[in-house]
Design a protein around this motif. Structure first.
Motif, PDB file in Angstrom:
ATOM      1  N   GLN A  45       0.789  -1.118   0.039  1.00  0.00           N
ATOM      2  CA  GLN A  45      -0.013   0.119  -0.044  1.00  0.00           C
ATOM      3  C   GLN A  45       0.736   1.495  -0.009  1.00  0.00           C
ATOM      4  OE1 GLN A  45      -2.568  -0.465   3.372  1.00  0.00           O
ATOM      5  NE2 GLN A  45      -4.313  -0.468   2.438  1.00  0.00           N
ATOM      6  N   ALA A  46       1.712   1.233   0.940  1.00  0.00           N
ATOM      7  CA  ALA A  46       2.858   2.477   0.852  1.00  0.00           C
ATOM      8  C   ALA A  46       3.338   2.665  -0.590  1.00  0.00           C
ATOM      9  CB  ALA A  46       3.817   2.055   1.996  1.00  0.00           C
ATOM     10  N   MET A  47       3.766   1.581  -1.133  1.00  0.00           N
ATOM     11  CA  MET A  47       4.426   1.873  -2.537  1.00  0.00           C
ATOM     12  C   MET A  47       3.464   2.425  -3.451  1.00  0.00           C
ATOM     13  SD  MET A  47       7.567   1.022  -2.217  1.00  0.00           S
ATOM     14  CE  MET A  47       7.899   1.199  -3.959  1.00  0.00           C
ATOM     15  N   ASP A  48       2.223   1.720  -3.250  1.00  0.00           N
ATOM     16  CA  ASP A  48       1.016   2.406  -3.983  1.00  0.00           C
ATOM     17  C   ASP A  48       0.821   3.875  -3.846  1.00  0.00           C
ATOM     18  OD1 ASP A  48      -2.340   1.535  -4.455  1.00  0.00           O
ATOM     19  OD2 ASP A  48      -0.608   1.877  -6.103  1.00  0.00           O
ATOM     20  N   ARG A  49       1.109   4.157  -2.470  1.00  0.00           N
ATOM     21  CA  ARG A  49       0.624   5.611  -2.079  1.00  0.00           C
ATOM     22  C   ARG A  49       1.727   6.666  -2.722  1.00  0.00           C
ATOM     23  NH1 ARG A  49      -1.527   3.967   3.342  1.00  0.00           N
ATOM     24  NH2 ARG A  49      -3.508   3.284   2.955  1.00  0.00           N
ATOM     25  N   LEU A  50       3.158   5.979  -2.449  1.00  0.00           N
ATOM     26  CA  LEU A  50       4.050   6.763  -2.963  1.00  0.00           C
ATOM     27  C   LEU A  50       4.301   6.977  -4.614  1.00  0.00           C
ATOM     28  CD1 LEU A  50       7.105   5.315  -0.927  1.00  0.00           C
ATOM     29  CD2 LEU A  50       6.281   7.600  -1.040  1.00  0.00           C
ATOM     30  N   GLY A  51       3.558   5.977  -5.303  1.00  0.00           N
ATOM     31  CA  GLY A  51       3.453   6.208  -6.716  1.00  0.00           C
ATOM     32  C   GLY A  51       2.168   7.255  -6.855  1.00  0.00           C
ATOM     33  N   GLN A  52       1.295   7.231  -6.046  1.00  0.00           N
ATOM     34  CA  GLN A  52       0.230   8.234  -6.434  1.00  0.00           C
ATOM     35  C   GLN A  52       0.802   9.651  -6.157  1.00  0.00           C
ATOM     36  OE1 GLN A  52      -2.837   6.429  -3.604  1.00  0.00           O
ATOM     37  NE2 GLN A  52      -4.358   7.651  -4.832  1.00  0.00           N
ATOM     38  N   ALA A  53       1.470   9.812  -4.970  1.00  0.00           N
ATOM     39  CA  ALA A  53       2.140  10.909  -4.648  1.00  0.00           C
ATOM     40  C   ALA A  53       2.873  11.452  -5.692  1.00  0.00           C
ATOM     41  CB  ALA A  53       2.756  10.918  -3.284  1.00  0.00           C
ATOM     42  N   ALA A  54       3.814  10.578  -6.400  1.00  0.00           N
ATOM     43  CA  ALA A  54       4.549  11.223  -7.507  1.00  0.00           C
ATOM     44  C   ALA A  54       3.678  11.602  -8.483  1.00  0.00           C
ATOM     45  CB  ALA A  54       5.588   9.986  -7.849  1.00  0.00           C
ATOM     46  N   ARG A  55       2.624  10.775  -8.845  1.00  0.00           N
ATOM     47  CA  ARG A  55       1.862  11.179 -10.124  1.00  0.00           C
ATOM     48  C   ARG A  55       1.184  12.573  -9.852  1.00  0.00           C
ATOM     49  NH1 ARG A  55       0.635   5.685 -10.319  1.00  0.00           N
ATOM     50  NH2 ARG A  55      -0.820   5.777  -8.994  1.00  0.00           N
ATOM     51  N   LEU A  56       0.637  12.882  -8.344  1.00  0.00           N
ATOM     52  CA  LEU A  56       0.019  14.073  -8.142  1.00  0.00           C
ATOM     53  C   LEU A  56       0.988  15.174  -8.119  1.00  0.00           C
ATOM     54  CD1 LEU A  56      -2.067  13.015  -5.153  1.00  0.00           C
ATOM     55  CD2 LEU A  56      -2.955  13.928  -7.115  1.00  0.00           C
ATOM     56  N   ILE A  57       2.264  15.078  -7.723  1.00  0.00           N
ATOM     57  CA  ILE A  57       3.068  16.153  -7.963  1.00  0.00           C
ATOM     58  C   ILE A  57       3.244  16.573  -9.219  1.00  0.00           C
ATOM     59  CG2 ILE A  57       5.736  16.620  -7.718  1.00  0.00           C
ATOM     60  CD1 ILE A  57       5.453  14.862  -5.067  1.00  0.00           C
ATOM     61  N   ALA A  58       3.699  15.357 -10.095  1.00  0.00           N
ATOM     62  CA  ALA A  58       3.544  15.644 -11.706  1.00  0.00           C
ATOM     63  C   ALA A  58       2.476  16.561 -12.244  1.00  0.00           C
ATOM     64  CB  ALA A  58       3.796  14.344 -12.474  1.00  0.00           C
ATOM     65  N   ASP A  59       1.515  15.998 -11.779  1.00  0.00           N
ATOM     66  CA  ASP A  59       0.120  16.729 -12.291  1.00  0.00           C
ATOM     67  C   ASP A  59       0.160  18.408 -11.581  1.00  0.00           C
ATOM     68  OD1 ASP A  59      -2.028  14.169 -11.736  1.00  0.00           O
ATOM     69  OD2 ASP A  59      -1.004  15.023 -13.564  1.00  0.00           O
ATOM     70  N   ILE A  60       0.329  18.401 -10.492  1.00  0.00           N
ATOM     71  CA  ILE A  60       0.636  19.761  -9.912  1.00  0.00           C
ATOM     72  C   ILE A  60       1.588  20.509 -10.656  1.00  0.00           C
ATOM     73  CG2 ILE A  60       1.292  21.269  -7.909  1.00  0.00           C
ATOM     74  CD1 ILE A  60       0.378  18.875  -6.349  1.00  0.00           C
ATOM     75  N   ARG A 102      -2.285  16.332  -0.195  1.00  0.00           N
ATOM     76  CA  ARG A 102      -2.194  16.350   1.373  1.00  0.00           C
ATOM     77  C   ARG A 102      -2.749  14.950   2.021  1.00  0.00           C
ATOM     78  NH1 ARG A 102      -4.815  21.579   0.721  1.00  0.00           N
ATOM     79  NH2 ARG A 102      -2.824  22.866   0.471  1.00  0.00           N
ATOM     80  N   THR A 103      -3.742  14.424   1.262  1.00  0.00           N
ATOM     81  CA  THR A 103      -4.375  13.461   2.034  1.00  0.00           C
ATOM     82  C   THR A 103      -3.426  12.076   1.836  1.00  0.00           C
ATOM     83  OG1 THR A 103      -6.315  14.047   0.954  1.00  0.00           O
ATOM     84  CG2 THR A 103      -6.637  11.748   1.872  1.00  0.00           C
ATOM     85  N   VAL A 104      -2.834  12.140   0.560  1.00  0.00           N
ATOM     86  CA  VAL A 104      -1.801  10.725   0.651  1.00  0.00           C
ATOM     87  C   VAL A 104      -0.570  11.000   1.566  1.00  0.00           C
ATOM     88  CG1 VAL A 104      -0.254   9.746  -1.002  1.00  0.00           C
ATOM     89  CG2 VAL A 104      -2.331  10.380  -1.794  1.00  0.00           C
ATOM     90  N   GLY A 105      -0.309  12.331   1.655  1.00  0.00           N
ATOM     91  CA  GLY A 105       0.805  12.397   2.420  1.00  0.00           C
ATOM     92  C   GLY A 105       0.578  12.152   3.966  1.00  0.00           C
ATOM     93  N   LYS A 106      -0.719  12.349   4.349  1.00  0.00           N
ATOM     94  CA  LYS A 106      -1.151  12.062   5.789  1.00  0.00           C
ATOM     95  C   LYS A 106      -1.065  10.600   6.016  1.00  0.00           C
ATOM     96  CE  LYS A 106      -3.756  15.478   7.851  1.00  0.00           C
ATOM     97  NZ  LYS A 106      -4.712  16.522   6.518  1.00  0.00           N
ATOM     98  N   GLN A 107      -1.503   9.856   4.835  1.00  0.00           N
ATOM     99  CA  GLN A 107      -1.671   8.441   4.920  1.00  0.00           C
ATOM    100  C   GLN A 107      -0.230   7.965   5.034  1.00  0.00           C
ATOM    101  OE1 GLN A 107      -3.965   7.595   1.229  1.00  0.00           O
ATOM    102  NE2 GLN A 107      -5.718   7.250   2.244  1.00  0.00           N
ATOM    103  N   LEU A 108       0.755   8.383   3.961  1.00  0.00           N
ATOM    104  CA  LEU A 108       1.892   8.115   4.213  1.00  0.00           C
ATOM    105  C   LEU A 108       2.712   8.352   5.703  1.00  0.00           C
ATOM    106  CD1 LEU A 108       3.329   9.063   0.563  1.00  0.00           C
ATOM    107  CD2 LEU A 108       3.200   6.710   1.588  1.00  0.00           C
ATOM    108  N   GLU A 109       2.289   9.214   6.138  1.00  0.00           N
ATOM    109  CA  GLU A 109       3.071   9.553   7.551  1.00  0.00           C
ATOM    110  C   GLU A 109       2.297   8.579   8.689  1.00  0.00           C
ATOM    111  OE1 GLU A 109       4.066  14.387   7.815  1.00  0.00           O
ATOM    112  OE2 GLU A 109       1.962  13.892   8.453  1.00  0.00           O
ATOM    113  N   GLU A 110       1.247   8.534   8.700  1.00  0.00           N
ATOM    114  CA  GLU A 110       0.388   7.607   9.599  1.00  0.00           C
ATOM    115  C   GLU A 110       1.054   6.267   9.356  1.00  0.00           C
ATOM    116  OE1 GLU A 110      -3.664   8.515   8.562  1.00  0.00           O
ATOM    117  OE2 GLU A 110      -3.669  10.110   9.697  1.00  0.00           O
TER     118      GLU A 110
END
Lengths: 438, 222
Positions: A45-60, A102-110
């Motif tokens: 899951q963490a890997m998945d979320r990291l991937g998501q985060a990377a995609r979001l950053i690219a989108d931003i 932000r959401t993904v970040g929170k999840q990753l932190e948790e």
């Protein structure tokens, strides 16, 4: 991102193959994180979320580009409301992306990915969350040993590579800088230099007597009657510089009319009081012409590491060997002097200080010697649009004996050039120099 | 402090000074990449003694000048040109003189204009007008070389700058030229290291020149 997906697949297959206590120990052994799932699943899951985060950053990033584009288009004349519409659209999607991030970040932190809280928990099978190193490399493997090994290894490798690259560059461009591990003296450094192509330094033969700092300075003072040489420990120089009267504060009220040598009031302690092995700053003062500051590193050695020129009337804590004068003429000379210093150090670092100090003394004619090329004293420099005297004195063919001759316009006197007058000749000289290096 | 040369506009025989010349000179400075910085103003006052017994007037110097300079707002300078005396005083001396009723202002002039930066050089171009009047009496110029303070060491630099300057001005074919008098500062007890007292002395001499010019013009008319 592709790599992460591969890791994910790999992990999932590993999990499938391994014995499966996870289903029984899920609730008791897993840390009390939100998911309540087995570590392998958490890792996935963490890997998945990291991937998501990377995609979001690219989108931003893309969104930001689009916003800028919309602004640019809006700035053009004859536009409809199209850019405004675009802008609104982008604004919305950006906000959404940021919220998602932000959401993904929170999840990753948790789940401990970004704050390493899980590493200390001992009951997690030895699986750790993917580690995001401070330099943003993601270490995916959760197996303890592998993780530690990989993260450690990657960090060590990166450092080793960086250190090697840096040392190579240092050796190539700054051969005179001593390696502290070698604990060597200047003799070793000059031995290394015998491999460099020897330049025409037959003028430097008489310099063998000037081995010690005090010899050098004493001889210099003897040769230059107008020069005042003073030496300081590093902190003492700072005190001295701060107490020099700045030109604006030159108050004539107190001093009688015939005596305006205010800078002499603040003479440093006589040279024999400062112990030679602590000397870190040499001040060369030609009254009414300039003040040059040379720094030695290490203290007490004959290795200069920086030089700067200032007005004879300047004062303040910004006056040091890496400082900059407030006047254009001295700023230009300082720039030129820095290059000259590197040249002297590169050619023969043992005599670099001797050459540098004598070369500095050639500037005593700064306001009187005309340019050797155009025959004038002042010229408008094309590049900076400033009227300057000849601030260049050549250092490649410099010989100390030239400076010792009289300050008149004889052919033996050191040459002087305006910046523009010099660069035309210098281009040719540089080409010749490069050829010799090959 | 940085040294300065003060110049006085010398109109050609038969011509007078006018504000067009001033504009041309300012444009000339700007054509040399001069950056306009701001305004400046100096004042010069001729004093006469307040005497009860006018017979004593002969014992007092004929020309007693007081000058205030923009770079020294807290000081006031007195010059007796004939006796070669320059004195730096606190600016409150003007108030004291007024209270004592010892000296009164006979004529007061303003030197005012714009200041320009040309690299390490600072130029001031100004008109000479009586206070409370717009009647242009003359044009002055100050050329300051900021990095050094020695008059001797800077002489060649200043000479060359003047050459460059005169070159630029001559292209505009103005009816006159800027003149700088080589003064012997040691007569005034001043040293090689430049100070505001040097400036005050230069202005007093510029004043002398201006008067001479005006008198010459008047003599020409008569």
């Amino acid at each position: 991102m592709l790599q992460q997906h591969q890791h994910q697949h790999h992990l999932q297959s590993v999990v499938a193959a391994a014995p499966n206590p996870s289903s029984s120990s899920t609730t008791s052994t897993t840390p009390s994180s939100i998911t309540g799932e087995a570590p392998p699943k958490q890792v996935a899951q963490a890997m998945d979320r990291l991937g998501q985060a990377a995609r979001l950053i690219a989108d931003i990033r893309l969104g930001a580009d689009r916003l800028l584009e919309a602004l640019f288009v809006a700035a053009q004349p004859h536009q409809s409301s199209k850019p405004l519409h675009l802008f609104r659209q982008e604004d919305e999607s950006m906000r959404q992306h940021l919220q998602d991030l932000r959401t993904v970040g929170k999840q990753l932190e948790e789940s401990g990915v970004l704050n390493e809280s899980l590493r200390s928990r001992s009951n997690s099978w030895g699986l750790h969350m993917p580690l995001v190193c401070p330099d943003c490399a993601v270490v995916a493997y959760a197996w303890k040993r592998q993780l530690a090994g990989q993260a450690g290894a990657s960090a060590v490798d990166r450092t080793r590579l960086a250190l090697k690259a840096f040392t190579d560059q240092k050796r190539r461009f700054f051969p005179h800088l001593n390696d502290e591990e070698d604990g060597e003296s200047t003799d070793n450094v000059s031995k290394k230099h015998r491999n460099l192509p020897a330049q025409a330094d037959d003028n430097q033969d008489n310099l063998s007597d000037c081995k010690t700092l005090s010899d050098l300075l004493t001889n210099l003072e003897k040769d230059m009657p107008n020069l005042k040489v003073m030496t300081y420990e590093r902190l003492d120089w700072l005190k001295r510089a701060s107490s020099l009267p700045a030109a604006a504060n030159d108050n004539t009220m107190e001093a009688p009319k015939h005596n305006f040598h205010s800078s002499h009031i603040l003479r440093a302690a006589p040279q024999n009081v400062v112990s030679m092995d602590k000397i870190a700053v040499i001040e060369l003062f030609f009254p009414s012409v300039f003040r040059a500051v040379v720094s030695l590193h290490p203290a007490g050695s004959t290795d200069p590491d920086s030089v700067a020129f200032f007005s004879p009337d300047e004062g303040g804590s910004y006056m040091h060997s890496r400082g900059s004068s407030v006047y254009h003429v001295f700023r230009q000379i300082t720039e030129h002097a820095t290059v000259a210093l590197q040249y002297f150090l590169g050619i023969r670092s043992k005599t670099a200080l001797h050459s540098l100090l004598h070369w500095i003394c050639s500037y005593q004619t700064l306001f009187t010697k005309v340019c050797n090329k155009c025959g004038r004293l002042l010229a408008m420099d094309r590049q900076s649009a400033l009227i300057l005297p000849p601030v260049h004195r050549p250092y490649r063919t410099f010989s100390a004996s030239k400076v010792l001759s009289t300050q008149d316009q004889s052919s033996n006197a050191p040459e002087a050039y305006h910046i523009s007058c010099f660069s035309d000749d210098a281009a040719l000289a540089l080409a010749l120099y490069c050829n010799r290096l090959r | 402090m940085p040294l300065k040369w003060v110049f006085n506009w010398q109109p050609n025989a038969g011509s007078t000074v006018n504000s067009q010349i001033l504009n041309e000179v300012s444009q000339c400075v700007e054509s040399m990449n001069g950056v306009k910085e701001g305004r400046w103003k100096a004042t010069l006052t001729f004093y006469k003694p307040m005497l009860r017994d006018q017979a004593l007037a002969g014992e007092f110097p004929r020309e007693f000048i007081g000058i205030s300079l923009p770079e020294q707002p807290n000081k006031y300078y007195f010059i007796l040109r004939v006796n070669k005396i320059v004195l730096e005083a606190d600016s409150s001396i003007q108030l004291i003189m007024e209270k004592l009723q010892s000296y009164k202002s006979r004529v007061a002039l303003n030197f005012e204009g714009f200041q320009y930066q040309l690299g390490d050089f600072q130029l001031r171009v100004g008109k000479v007008v009586p206070t409370h009047s717009e009647n242009l009496r003359g044009i002055v110029m100050e050329v300051e070389y900021l990095p050094i303070s020695s008059l001797e060491k800077s002489k060649l630099i200043m000479d060359e700058f003047v050459d460059i300057w005169q070159d630029a001005v001559s292209k505009r074919s103005l009816p006159g030229h800027f003149m700088h008098i080589e003064l012997n500062f040691s007569d005034y007890g001043l040293a090689d290291h430049y100070t505001s007292q040097h400036t005050a002395v230069q202005y007093a001499h510029v004043m002398g020149q201006l008067i001479a010019t005006v008198q010459a013009v008047q003599a020409g008319r008569n």
